[in-house]
Design a protein around this motif. Structure first.
Motif, PDB file in Angstrom:
ATOM      1  N   THR A  62      -2.948  30.963  90.869  1.00 53.67           N
ATOM      2  CA  THR A  62      -4.058  31.623  90.178  1.00 53.67           C
ATOM      3  C   THR A  62      -4.772  30.599  89.315  1.00 53.67           C
ATOM      4  O   THR A  62      -5.565  29.819  89.808  1.00 53.67           O
ATOM      5  CB  THR A  62      -3.610  32.828  89.339  1.00 53.67           C
ATOM      6  OG1 THR A  62      -2.565  32.412  88.462  1.00 53.67           O
ATOM      7  CG2 THR A  62      -3.117  33.955  90.234  1.00 53.67           C
ATOM      8  N   ASP A  63      -4.456  30.542  87.996  1.00 54.75           N
ATOM      9  CA  ASP A  63      -5.214  29.706  87.082  1.00 54.75           C
ATOM     10  C   ASP A  63      -4.491  28.451  86.608  1.00 54.75           C
ATOM     11  O   ASP A  63      -5.025  27.720  85.784  1.00 54.75           O
ATOM     12  CB  ASP A  63      -5.663  30.521  85.872  1.00 54.75           C
ATOM     13  CG  ASP A  63      -4.498  31.081  85.075  1.00 54.75           C
ATOM     14  OD1 ASP A  63      -4.746  31.625  83.989  1.00 54.75           O
ATOM     15  OD2 ASP A  63      -3.339  30.979  85.551  1.00 54.75           O
ATOM     16  N   ARG A  64      -3.302  28.190  87.120  1.00 50.62           N
ATOM     17  CA  ARG A  64      -2.556  27.013  86.660  1.00 50.62           C
ATOM     18  C   ARG A  64      -3.016  25.768  87.382  1.00 50.62           C
ATOM     19  O   ARG A  64      -2.902  25.655  88.604  1.00 50.62           O
ATOM     20  CB  ARG A  64      -1.061  27.230  86.906  1.00 50.62           C
ATOM     21  CG  ARG A  64      -0.361  28.019  85.828  1.00 50.62           C
ATOM     22  CD  ARG A  64       1.050  28.380  86.259  1.00 50.62           C
ATOM     23  NE  ARG A  64       1.669  27.342  87.070  1.00 50.62           N
ATOM     24  CZ  ARG A  64       2.405  26.353  86.561  1.00 50.62           C
ATOM     25  NH1 ARG A  64       2.568  26.251  85.255  1.00 50.62           N
ATOM     26  NH2 ARG A  64       2.965  25.456  87.375  1.00 50.62           N
ATOM     27  N   LEU A  65      -3.485  24.816  86.635  1.00 49.93           N
ATOM     28  CA  LEU A  65      -4.000  23.582  87.223  1.00 49.93           C
ATOM     29  C   LEU A  65      -2.932  22.899  88.072  1.00 49.93           C
ATOM     30  O   LEU A  65      -3.236  22.355  89.147  1.00 49.93           O
ATOM     31  CB  LEU A  65      -4.473  22.665  86.092  1.00 49.93           C
ATOM     32  CG  LEU A  65      -5.171  21.358  86.456  1.00 49.93           C
ATOM     33  CD1 LEU A  65      -6.205  21.032  85.381  1.00 49.93           C
ATOM     34  CD2 LEU A  65      -4.203  20.212  86.606  1.00 49.93           C
ATOM     35  N   ASP A  66      -1.695  22.914  87.610  1.00 49.79           N
ATOM     36  CA  ASP A  66      -0.625  22.207  88.317  1.00 49.79           C
ATOM     37  C   ASP A  66      -0.292  22.813  89.671  1.00 49.79           C
ATOM     38  O   ASP A  66       0.379  22.186  90.487  1.00 49.79           O
ATOM     39  CB  ASP A  66       0.638  22.174  87.456  1.00 49.79           C
ATOM     40  CG  ASP A  66       0.502  21.259  86.253  1.00 49.79           C
ATOM     41  OD1 ASP A  66       1.338  21.349  85.341  1.00 49.79           O
ATOM     42  OD2 ASP A  66      -0.448  20.454  86.232  1.00 49.79           O
ATOM     43  N   ASP A  67      -0.728  24.034  89.940  1.00 51.13           N
ATOM     44  CA  ASP A  67      -0.491  24.663  91.234  1.00 51.13           C
ATOM     45  C   ASP A  67      -1.410  24.133  92.336  1.00 51.13           C
ATOM     46  O   ASP A  67      -1.169  24.382  93.503  1.00 51.13           O
ATOM     47  CB  ASP A  67      -0.683  26.174  91.140  1.00 51.13           C
ATOM     48  CG  ASP A  67       0.457  26.839  90.370  1.00 51.13           C
ATOM     49  OD1 ASP A  67       0.269  27.982  89.907  1.00 51.13           O
ATOM     50  OD2 ASP A  67       1.530  26.220  90.247  1.00 51.13           O
ATOM     51  N   TYR A  68      -2.443  23.431  91.935  1.00 50.35           N
ATOM     52  CA  TYR A  68      -3.463  22.976  92.887  1.00 50.35           C
ATOM     53  C   TYR A  68      -3.182  21.533  93.296  1.00 50.35           C
ATOM     54  O   TYR A  68      -3.176  20.637  92.461  1.00 50.35           O
ATOM     55  CB  TYR A  68      -4.855  23.110  92.278  1.00 50.35           C
ATOM     56  CG  TYR A  68      -5.280  24.545  92.121  1.00 50.35           C
ATOM     57  CD1 TYR A  68      -4.811  25.336  91.077  1.00 50.35           C
ATOM     58  CD2 TYR A  68      -6.136  25.132  93.045  1.00 50.35           C
ATOM     59  CE1 TYR A  68      -5.180  26.666  90.954  1.00 50.35           C
ATOM     60  CE2 TYR A  68      -6.522  26.458  92.934  1.00 50.35           C
ATOM     61  CZ  TYR A  68      -6.036  27.217  91.877  1.00 50.35           C
ATOM     62  OH  TYR A  68      -6.411  28.533  91.771  1.00 50.35           O
ATOM     63  N   GLY A  69      -2.970  21.342  94.602  1.00 49.61           N
ATOM     64  CA  GLY A  69      -2.583  20.025  95.072  1.00 49.61           C
ATOM     65  C   GLY A  69      -3.698  19.205  95.687  1.00 49.61           C
ATOM     66  O   GLY A  69      -3.592  17.982  95.797  1.00 49.61           O
ATOM     67  N   ASP A  70      -4.755  19.867  96.087  1.00 50.09           N
ATOM     68  CA  ASP A  70      -5.869  19.162  96.723  1.00 50.09           C
ATOM     69  C   ASP A  70      -7.134  19.364  95.895  1.00 50.09           C
ATOM     70  O   ASP A  70      -7.454  20.498  95.525  1.00 50.09           O
ATOM     71  CB  ASP A  70      -6.083  19.657  98.149  1.00 50.09           C
ATOM     72  CG  ASP A  70      -4.925  19.291  99.056  1.00 50.09           C
ATOM     73  OD1 ASP A  70      -4.444  20.164  99.785  1.00 50.09           O
ATOM     74  OD2 ASP A  70      -4.507  18.123  99.020  1.00 50.09           O
ATOM     75  N   TRP A  71      -7.842  18.270  95.658  1.00 47.97           N
ATOM     76  CA  TRP A  71      -8.998  18.284  94.769  1.00 47.97           C
ATOM     77  C   TRP A  71     -10.177  17.546  95.396  1.00 47.97           C
ATOM     78  O   TRP A  71     -10.002  16.573  96.138  1.00 47.97           O
ATOM     79  CB  TRP A  71      -8.648  17.588  93.449  1.00 47.97           C
ATOM     80  CG  TRP A  71      -7.635  18.329  92.644  1.00 47.97           C
ATOM     81  CD1 TRP A  71      -6.285  18.306  92.806  1.00 47.97           C
ATOM     82  CD2 TRP A  71      -7.907  19.222  91.566  1.00 47.97           C
ATOM     83  NE1 TRP A  71      -5.690  19.136  91.887  1.00 47.97           N
ATOM     84  CE2 TRP A  71      -6.661  19.712  91.104  1.00 47.97           C
ATOM     85  CE3 TRP A  71      -9.065  19.661  90.936  1.00 47.97           C
ATOM     86  CZ2 TRP A  71      -6.559  20.612  90.039  1.00 47.97           C
ATOM     87  CZ3 TRP A  71      -8.973  20.542  89.872  1.00 47.97           C
ATOM     88  CH2 TRP A  71      -7.726  21.016  89.438  1.00 47.97           C
ATOM     89  N   GLY A  72     -11.362  18.020  95.039  1.00 45.59           N
ATOM     90  CA  GLY A  72     -12.562  17.285  95.397  1.00 45.59           C
ATOM     91  C   GLY A  72     -12.884  16.232  94.345  1.00 45.59           C
ATOM     92  O   GLY A  72     -12.164  16.085  93.353  1.00 45.59           O
TER      93      GLY A  72
END
Length: 123
Positions: free
Chosen positions: A104-114
Protein backbone atom coordinates in the motif's frame (compact mmCIF):
# COMPACT_ATOMS: atom_id res chain seq x y z
CA UNK A 1 14.85 -5.95 -17.13
CA UNK A 2 12.23 -3.82 -15.45
CA UNK A 3 11.66 -0.29 -16.67
CA UNK A 4 9.32 2.35 -15.33
CA UNK A 5 9.21 5.53 -17.36
CA UNK A 6 7.39 8.58 -16.06
CA UNK A 7 6.29 11.57 -18.10
CA UNK A 8 4.10 14.63 -17.80
CA UNK A 9 5.91 16.78 -15.28
CA UNK A 10 6.33 20.46 -16.02
CA UNK A 11 6.20 23.98 -14.62
CA UNK A 12 2.65 25.13 -13.88
CA UNK A 13 0.91 27.79 -11.84
CA UNK A 14 -0.97 27.27 -8.60
CA UNK A 15 -4.47 25.98 -9.31
CA UNK A 16 -3.49 24.28 -12.56
CA UNK A 17 -3.81 20.57 -13.34
CA UNK A 18 -1.34 18.00 -14.63
CA UNK A 19 -1.51 14.33 -15.51
CA UNK A 20 1.53 12.16 -14.95
CA UNK A 21 1.95 8.88 -16.77
CA UNK A 22 4.12 5.86 -16.07
CA UNK A 23 4.66 3.01 -18.51
CA UNK A 24 5.96 -0.26 -17.12
CA UNK A 25 7.85 -2.97 -18.95
CA UNK A 26 9.63 -6.12 -17.86
CA UNK A 27 7.30 -6.76 -14.95
CA UNK A 28 3.90 -8.42 -14.61
CA UNK A 29 1.86 -5.25 -14.42
CA UNK A 30 -1.51 -6.87 -13.78
CA UNK A 31 -0.36 -8.33 -10.44
CA UNK A 32 1.55 -5.23 -9.29
CA UNK A 33 0.42 -2.57 -6.90
CA UNK A 34 1.43 0.71 -8.50
CA UNK A 35 2.35 3.77 -6.49
CA UNK A 36 3.35 7.37 -6.87
CA UNK A 37 5.81 8.96 -4.49
CA UNK A 38 7.42 12.38 -4.45
CA UNK A 39 10.52 14.01 -3.10
CA UNK A 40 10.91 17.73 -2.58
CA UNK A 41 14.34 19.34 -2.20
CA UNK A 42 15.78 18.67 1.23
CA UNK A 43 12.97 16.31 2.17
CA UNK A 44 12.51 12.56 2.31
CA UNK A 45 10.63 10.70 -0.36
CA UNK A 46 6.97 10.43 0.61
CA UNK A 47 3.95 8.42 -0.43
CA UNK A 48 1.39 10.11 -2.65
CA UNK A 49 -1.00 7.47 -3.98
CA UNK A 50 -1.30 3.76 -4.75
CA UNK A 51 -3.66 1.51 -6.66
CA UNK A 52 -4.16 -2.21 -6.24
CA UNK A 53 -3.86 -4.56 -9.22
CA UNK A 54 -7.17 -6.43 -9.08
CA UNK A 55 -9.62 -4.55 -6.89
CA UNK A 56 -8.21 -1.22 -8.06
CA UNK A 57 -8.64 0.03 -4.52
CA UNK A 58 -6.84 3.34 -4.12
CA UNK A 59 -4.91 4.93 -1.29
CA UNK A 60 -3.88 8.57 -0.89
CA UNK A 61 -1.76 10.72 1.33
CA UNK A 62 -3.89 13.13 3.35
CA UNK A 63 -2.18 16.07 1.67
CA UNK A 64 -3.51 15.10 -1.77
CA UNK A 65 -6.92 13.58 -1.00
CA UNK A 66 -9.63 15.19 -3.05
CA UNK A 67 -7.13 16.74 -5.48
CA UNK A 68 -5.17 13.80 -6.94
CA UNK A 69 -6.54 10.67 -8.60
CA UNK A 70 -4.55 7.55 -9.40
CA UNK A 71 -5.72 5.19 -12.13
CA UNK A 72 -4.38 2.36 -14.25
CA UNK A 73 -4.96 0.74 -17.61
CA UNK A 74 -3.70 -2.80 -17.35
CA UNK A 75 -3.75 -3.60 -21.06
CA UNK A 76 -1.44 -0.62 -21.61
CA UNK A 77 0.83 -1.31 -18.60
CA UNK A 78 0.27 2.29 -17.62
CA UNK A 79 -0.56 4.10 -14.40
CA UNK A 80 -1.66 7.73 -14.21
CA UNK A 81 -1.73 10.43 -11.58
CA UNK A 82 -4.23 13.19 -12.27
CA UNK A 83 -3.31 16.21 -10.18
CA UNK A 84 -5.79 19.05 -9.81
CA UNK A 85 -5.66 22.31 -7.89
CA UNK A 86 -1.89 22.14 -7.65
CA UNK A 87 -0.17 24.06 -4.89
CA UNK A 88 3.41 25.30 -4.53
CA UNK A 89 4.05 22.66 -1.85
CA UNK A 90 3.28 19.98 -4.44
CA UNK A 91 6.58 20.90 -6.09
CA UNK A 92 8.75 17.79 -6.16
CA UNK A 93 10.19 15.04 -8.29
CA UNK A 94 7.43 12.49 -8.74
CA UNK A 95 8.37 8.82 -8.92
CA UNK A 96 6.38 5.88 -10.17
CA UNK A 97 6.98 2.59 -8.34
CA UNK A 98 5.84 -1.02 -8.51
CA UNK A 99 5.30 -3.53 -5.75
CA UNK A 100 3.64 -6.83 -5.04
CA UNK A 101 -0.13 -7.13 -4.74
CA UNK A 102 -0.25 -6.58 -0.96
CA UNK A 103 1.64 -3.29 -0.84
CA UNK A 104 0.00 0.00 0.00
CA UNK A 105 1.82 3.12 1.24
CA UNK A 106 5.12 1.75 2.58
CA UNK A 107 8.02 2.96 0.51
CA UNK A 108 10.09 -0.10 1.42
CA UNK A 109 7.51 -2.41 -0.18
CA UNK A 110 8.27 -0.99 -3.62
CA UNK A 111 11.15 -2.65 -5.41
CA UNK A 112 11.04 -1.10 -8.85
CA UNK A 113 11.28 2.63 -9.45
CA UNK A 114 11.31 5.06 -12.32
CA UNK A 115 13.74 7.93 -12.73
CA UNK A 116 11.21 10.57 -11.78
CA UNK A 117 9.58 13.56 -13.43
CA UNK A 118 9.82 17.12 -12.12
CA UNK A 119 6.67 18.98 -11.16
CA UNK A 120 7.10 22.63 -10.28
CA UNK A 121 4.18 24.74 -9.11
CA UNK A 122 4.66 28.49 -9.01
CA UNK A 123 2.58 30.75 -6.80
Amino acid sequence: QVHLVESGGELVQAGDSLRLSCVVSGRTFITSTMGWFRQAPGKEREFVAAIKPHTRNTYYADSVKGRFTISRINVENTVYLQMNDLRPDDTAVYYCAAAGPFATDRLDDYGDWGQGTQVTVSS
